[in-house]
Write a protein that holds these residues in place. Sequence first.
Motif, PDB file in Angstrom:
ATOM      1  N   PHE A   6       0.477  -1.351  -0.279  1.00  0.00           N
ATOM      2  CA  PHE A   6       0.254  -0.354  -0.007  1.00  0.00           C
ATOM      3  C   PHE A   6       0.717   1.340   0.102  1.00  0.00           C
ATOM      4  O   PHE A   6       2.279   1.331   0.090  1.00  0.00           O
ATOM      5  CB  PHE A   6      -0.481   0.265   1.164  1.00  0.00           C
ATOM      6  N   GLU A   7       0.016   2.680  -0.716  1.00  0.00           N
ATOM      7  CA  GLU A   7       1.599   3.345  -0.936  1.00  0.00           C
ATOM      8  C   GLU A   7       0.276   4.685   0.777  1.00  0.00           C
ATOM      9  O   GLU A   7       0.852   5.475   1.205  1.00  0.00           O
ATOM     10  CB  GLU A   7       0.516   4.576  -2.064  1.00  0.00           C
ATOM     11  N   LYS A  39       5.794   6.134   3.825  1.00  0.00           N
ATOM     12  CA  LYS A  39       4.628   5.895   3.277  1.00  0.00           C
ATOM     13  C   LYS A  39       3.346   7.114   4.319  1.00  0.00           C
ATOM     14  O   LYS A  39       3.971   7.949   4.825  1.00  0.00           O
ATOM     15  CB  LYS A  39       4.107   4.584   4.027  1.00  0.00           C
ATOM     16  N   LYS A  40       2.063   7.200   3.198  1.00  0.00           N
ATOM     17  CA  LYS A  40       1.503   8.542   3.302  1.00  0.00           C
ATOM     18  C   LYS A  40       0.455   7.457   4.675  1.00  0.00           C
ATOM     19  O   LYS A  40       0.077   6.278   4.903  1.00  0.00           O
ATOM     20  CB  LYS A  40       0.275   8.454   2.745  1.00  0.00           C
ATOM     21  N   VAL A  41       0.266   8.760   5.640  1.00  0.00           N
ATOM     22  CA  VAL A  41      -0.297   8.389   7.363  1.00  0.00           C
ATOM     23  C   VAL A  41      -1.326   8.902   7.007  1.00  0.00           C
ATOM     24  O   VAL A  41      -1.697  10.620   7.155  1.00  0.00           O
ATOM     25  CB  VAL A  41       0.821   8.094   8.246  1.00  0.00           C
ATOM     26  N   ARG A 205      -4.497   0.320  -3.642  1.00  0.00           N
ATOM     27  CA  ARG A 205      -3.184   1.745  -2.353  1.00  0.00           C
ATOM     28  C   ARG A 205      -3.255   1.942  -1.308  1.00  0.00           C
ATOM     29  O   ARG A 205      -2.376   2.509  -0.495  1.00  0.00           O
ATOM     30  CB  ARG A 205      -2.963   2.685  -3.414  1.00  0.00           C
ATOM     31  N   CYS A 206      -5.213   1.776  -1.105  1.00  0.00           N
ATOM     32  CA  CYS A 206      -4.931   2.363   0.919  1.00  0.00           C
ATOM     33  C   CYS A 206      -5.570   1.676   1.372  1.00  0.00           C
ATOM     34  O   CYS A 206      -6.075   0.296   1.240  1.00  0.00           O
ATOM     35  CB  CYS A 206      -5.763   3.619   0.509  1.00  0.00           C
ATOM     36  N   LEU A 207      -4.382   1.863   2.609  1.00  0.00           N
ATOM     37  CA  LEU A 207      -5.691   0.167   3.331  1.00  0.00           C
ATOM     38  C   LEU A 207      -5.839   1.114   5.175  1.00  0.00           C
ATOM     39  O   LEU A 207      -5.465   2.167   5.857  1.00  0.00           O
ATOM     40  CB  LEU A 207      -4.247  -0.693   4.170  1.00  0.00           C
ATOM     41  N   SER A 223     -16.704   1.945   0.645  1.00  0.00           N
ATOM     42  CA  SER A 223     -15.635   2.607  -0.022  1.00  0.00           C
ATOM     43  C   SER A 223     -14.371   2.112  -1.037  1.00  0.00           C
ATOM     44  O   SER A 223     -13.705   2.562  -1.738  1.00  0.00           O
ATOM     45  CB  SER A 223     -14.796   3.625   0.933  1.00  0.00           C
ATOM     46  N   LYS A 224     -14.573   0.268  -0.906  1.00  0.00           N
ATOM     47  CA  LYS A 224     -14.064  -0.404  -1.438  1.00  0.00           C
ATOM     48  C   LYS A 224     -12.589  -0.284  -1.644  1.00  0.00           C
ATOM     49  O   LYS A 224     -11.819  -0.299  -1.815  1.00  0.00           O
ATOM     50  CB  LYS A 224     -14.222   0.113  -3.057  1.00  0.00           C
ATOM     51  N   ILE A 225     -11.747  -0.212  -0.241  1.00  0.00           N
ATOM     52  CA  ILE A 225     -10.817   0.759   0.304  1.00  0.00           C
ATOM     53  C   ILE A 225     -10.675  -0.686   1.274  1.00  0.00           C
ATOM     54  O   ILE A 225     -11.333  -1.330   1.947  1.00  0.00           O
ATOM     55  CB  ILE A 225     -10.652   1.329   0.992  1.00  0.00           C
TER      56      ILE A 225
END
Length: 265
Positions: A6-7, A39-41, A205-207, A223-225
Amino acid sequence: MNIDDFEAYCFDLDGTVYLGNEILPGAKETLDFLRMNDKKVLFITNSPTQTREGCQKRLEALGVDVTSDEILTGPFISALYFSENFPDALIYVVGEEAIKTEFNHFSLKMTDDPLEATHVLVGLDRSFTYDKLNLAMTAVRNGAKIIVTNPDPTCPVPGGVVSDTYAIARAIEVASGQPIFEVTGKPSAFYGERILKQLNVERDRCLIVGDRLETDILLGKFSKIRTCLVLSGVAKKEDVDQMKIYPDYIIKDLNSLFFKVKQPY
């Protein structure tokens, strides 16, 4: 799970990163590891009693480096909701100072007169009284719509739980005889879209990592995440089959985030 799967990583706070005034096992180490790997948080809480700045100070006191732009809270999301959907609303607030602070940042109009209110916004109010119930009921019976910051009936605290926003919202709903119009917090589609906009990433790319099936994990489903349930807060493993809400991953705590085998769901 590999860190590069994931990003961006989104973390609930209560029961996931901290509990009360204590940081939970693995939280700081995991967050530092993500930062080291660029990574983005994003911290995503339903808490209706904290501003983004308040959450920032709380996290920093626990040793977590964060900016206010990396935090979404119940009051902030509700302010965004009104700003985008009902910018001219006259809002009667049942809640604490954090809501009013965030609404003032958006120049939204609030009123103490239930008879002129177009909406009643309900958040957790730890000084909620019978008189406040009657005033909110009066506003709704006079035509105001009930908006709720978050659907949490309880909130985890050391040693158990305390009642949360939805207990108050349902009391107003029952007294007024009118249904809740909208819930702005997790797991709403509005919250999910704000996450993606804030992070500027694709869904795959998100968790989302959280301790509640009915908010954190459903948020991901709606949200399909992809999602990861952490067992350090409210939910227990047996709740998954009982509630039939299936996360993509299940871990004991954040120590296990990058070592747990994917669940066969």
